[in-house]
Write an enzyme that holds these catalytic residues in place. Structure first.
Site, PDB file in Angstrom:
ATOM      1  CD  GLU A   1      -6.507   7.896 -18.217  1.00  0.00           C
ATOM      2  OE1 GLU A   1      -7.655   8.167 -17.838  1.00  0.00           O
ATOM      3  OE2 GLU A   1      -6.242   7.441 -19.341  1.00  0.00           O
TER       4      GLU A   1
ATOM      5  CD  GLU B   1      -5.259   2.893 -19.412  1.00  0.00           C
ATOM      6  OE1 GLU B   1      -6.294   3.319 -19.963  1.00  0.00           O
ATOM      7  OE2 GLU B   1      -5.042   3.023 -18.204  1.00  0.00           O
TER       8      GLU B   1
HETATM    9  C1  GAL Z   1      -8.650   5.116 -19.342  1.00  0.00           C
HETATM   10  C2  GAL Z   1      -8.473   4.650 -17.910  1.00  0.00           C
HETATM   11  C3  GAL Z   1      -8.817   3.192 -17.780  1.00  0.00           C
HETATM   12  C4  GAL Z   1     -10.147   2.900 -18.435  1.00  0.00           C
HETATM   13  C5  GAL Z   1     -10.094   3.356 -19.858  1.00  0.00           C
HETATM   14  C6  GAL Z   1     -11.375   3.089 -20.608  1.00  0.00           C
HETATM   15  O1  GAL Z   1      -8.690   6.493 -19.455  1.00  0.00           O
HETATM   16  O2  GAL Z   1      -7.144   4.841 -17.489  1.00  0.00           O
HETATM   17  O3  GAL Z   1      -8.863   2.865 -16.406  1.00  0.00           O
HETATM   18  O4  GAL Z   1     -11.167   3.547 -17.755  1.00  0.00           O
HETATM   19  O5  GAL Z   1      -9.857   4.737 -19.899  1.00  0.00           O
HETATM   20  O6  GAL Z   1     -11.290   3.532 -21.930  1.00  0.00           O
END
Ligand code: GAL
Length: 648
Positions: free
Chosen positions: A143, A299
């Site tokens: 990110e 994710e």
């Molecule tokens: C994302 C990040 C992850 C984790 C997640 C939690 O933005 O890439 O590592 O922190 O959020 O929601």
């Protein structure tokens, strides 16, 4: 085969747990996991001393278990030794505070020591694992989106500005530095927008945002090129964070990745979450398609997200439905953050496919259901076709929210979300398109609050309408040129002729002080004095200073039609207007009353309501395995994926 799995952090666990992990992954139908995202300290515990033994064992074990690996470079979180050895690589806020290690993302992307260390790490990983049989994709960093205002950044910013403007004269002109005596006589005087007395220069702020996106992209490209060199043929990506805070021009970045990967965490629950998913997925698909690549949901949360002060838990069934929301709109799978919930660390209460309670849990059972379903859907292929598009331009959004704009309440993302939300609710599948794209494939193009637009893009949009396209433009569009300077002669400067209107006065509205319209609807946030120069009024302001003057207009321009909205309509009125405009343009909504998306020949039906919904369809429902002969009933909170008859 779809990607299904999540971020896997075996370094947080003793090796005894690893065997259970693989057994549970197999049970759930996991096909791929993302390894190493935050592993820098465990891979290089002190400068130049690498410990790859544990990662060798993890990759071999996953390979033996038939699980593919998305291998990350761990550069989003440098270890403490790195910042102590290179204090100049710690980021500095706009207020001049140098941050300290202790969280993550604490680096300056313009610091030479940081960039060198990242390239070295990418080289080590690619050299060692580039040919590993488990490796399916490279995942650079995590990110991208950090900002820094230090002297390294100042130097890099000046380099970027020299390349953009060529001369200081040109920069002074673009930034209108004659205003407030900001004129630069030497490049060394030009700085990032650091804390200052009052409003900063809007040109400087806009260019800094552009620079941050390009500078982070350059850092990504350096790693990507190392990975491509040492690991040819393996796709390389980085996961895009979404949201107004992210200083990244994703449409531009999409051209540099082999797969567009997004992370998506809705900021709402229930039906509003489903709307946000549709928007994120439509954006990802559109960026990917314009770049000629595929896309993947990298994710999402399995359940609760740790968000201070807010509870964002998923309801039963949403893990599956949300995942299919992305797959329906073209994702190559559904990945999660994270596989197993950690015992400690800042995100110890963030949900996971294997929660603290272990596999005897609702979430793990739903994960197993999703794994089976994705396996059963393995024949799904093809693209999503939309005949309505929303025009998206990150840079226009940044410019329209710069210092000194007439209303802080005109937020670009709000305008984009509102247009997408009302079209989604009306049943339309929507693409996003860019100012420099060919619009001719769309029946209707919606342009929400596009503050900044180039002459060339405005001409292209005009050409689209002239040759029969239908266009809806909302307020605070076409105001500025590419430098963010106001176009003269009446707003919306770039679109006056296309829309057949001329605005000579803005009248932004205070919060909760709507204006009434002749249609009985009301307008919020913005109003303005619109003169007709060819258009006809379809709604007027009623009462107040603007009494009787046009609020919503329609203009026949060449063979097409261009609508203008000079205020923000509430959702039902906006939805009616866009649906009418879309229908008049010949667009047909696939199936109102349920989320219905056609991907290739497959029809995805997602029922976010508490009642069953019956939909006309024929073929086989791949979720139940039952034939569909005329209609399919999608249970409350359920999904159906109908494969057409005759599919072999
Ligand atoms: C994302 C990040 C992850 C984790 C997640 C939690 O933005 O890439 O590592 O922190 O959020 O929601």
């Amino acid at each position: 085969m779809f990607y299904f799995g999540g971020d896997y952090n075996p370094e947080q666990w003793p090796e005894e747990v690893w065997a259970e992990d693989v057994a549970l992954m197999r049970l759930a139908g996991v096909t791929a996991v993302t390894v190493g995202v935050f592993s820098w300290a465990m891979l290089e515990p002190t400068e130049g001393r690498y410990e790859f033994g544990w990662l060798d064992r993890v990759l071999d074990m996953l390979h033996d278990g038939g699980i593919r690996v998305v291998l990350a470079t761990p550069t989003a979180s440098p270890p403490p030794w790195f910042s102590l050895a290179h204090p100049d690589a710690l980021p500095v806020t706009a207020d001049g505070v140098r941050l300290t290690h202790g969280s993550r993302d604490t680096y300056c992307a313009s610091a030479p020591a940081y960039r060198d260390a990242c390239r070295r790490m990418a080289r080590e990983l690619a050299g060692r694992y580039g040919g590993h049989p488990a490796l399916t994709m490279w995942h650079v960093h995590n990110e991208y989106g950090t900002r820094c205002h230090c002297d390294h950044v100042a130097e890099a910013f000046r380099r970027w500005l020299r390349a953009r403007y060529g001369s200081l004269d040109r920069l002074n002109d673009a930034w209108t530095t004659a205003f407030w005596s900001q004129w630069y006589s030497d490049w060394a005087q030009v700085l990032p927008p650091r804390a200052t007395q009052y409003l900063p220069n809007p040109g400087q702020v806009l260019d800094f945002r552009r620079f941050v996106s390009d500078e982070l992209l350059a850092a990504y490209i350096e790693q990507r090129d190392v990975l491509r060199e040492l690991s040819p043929g393996v796709p390389v990506t980085t996961n895009f964070a979404l949201g107004g805070w992210v200083p990244i021009d994703h449409a531009r970045w999409a051209r540099e990745v082999d797969v567009v990967a997004i992370d998506h965490y809705p900021s709402a629950t229930g039906p509003a979450a489903a709307e946000q998913i549709a928007l994120a997925a439509d954006l990802a698909r559109s960026w990917a398609r314009a770049a000629g690549v595929g896309w993947l949901l990298m994710e999402q949360a399995a359940g609760m997200v740790y968000t201070p002060g807010r509870i964002l838990a998923k309801a039963p069934g949403e893990l599956v439905r949300h995942s299919l929301g992305h797959v329906a709109r073209g994702s190559q799978g559904a990945m999660f953050f994270q596989w197993r919930a950690p015992r400690g660390g800042a995100e110890r209460f963030h949900s996971a496919l294997v929660p603290h309670a272990g596999p005897a849990s609702r979430v793990f059972q739903e994960a197993c259901t999703l794994g089976t379903l994705l396996r059963d859907l393995s024949t799904v292929d093809g693209d999503v076709v939309a005949d309505v598009a929303i025009l998206w331009d990150a840079q226009a959004g940044w410019a329209g929210e710069g210092p000194g704009v007439p209303s802080e309440d005109v937020r670009y993302l709000d305008a984009i979300e509102a247009a997408h939300r009302v079209l989604y609710r009306a049943g339309f599948t929507v693409d996003f398109t860019a100012p420099d794209a060919d619009l001719s494939g769309y029946r209707l193009v919606v342009v929400p609050s596009l503050y900044l637009v180039s002459d060339a893009a405005a001409a292209r949009i005009g050409g689209y309408v002239a040759s029969g396209g239908h266009l809806v433009v909302s307020f605070f569009s076409g105001i500025a040129d590419v430098d963010g300077r106001v176009r003269l002669g009446g707003h919306p400067g770039a679109f006056r002729d296309i829309l057949g209107v001329r605005v000579d006065e803005f009248r932004p509205l205070p919060p909760d002080e709507p204006v009434k319209l002749s249609t009985g609807d009301s307008g919020q946030v913005w109003s303005e004095h619109v003169q007709l120069i060819g258009a006809t009024a379809v709604a007027s302001y009623t009462g107040g200073v603007l009494d009787g003057s046009p609020a919503v207009t329609r203009h026949e321009f060449g063979a097409g039609v261009a609508w203008y909205l000079s205020t923000r309509l509430d959702d039902p009125a906006y939805g009616r207007l866009l649906a009418d405009a879309a229908r008049a343009a010949g667009a047909v909504p696939p199936q109102p009353g349920i989320e219905a998306v056609r991907r290739g020949s497959w029809l995805f039906l997602l029922n976010h309501s508490d009642e069953p919904v019956t939909v006309p369809a024929a073929g086989v429902d791949l979720v139940t395995g039952r034939p569909v002969d005329g209609t399919v009933e999608v249970p409350a909170g359920g999904v159906a994926v109908v494969r057409p008859p005759g599919f072999v």
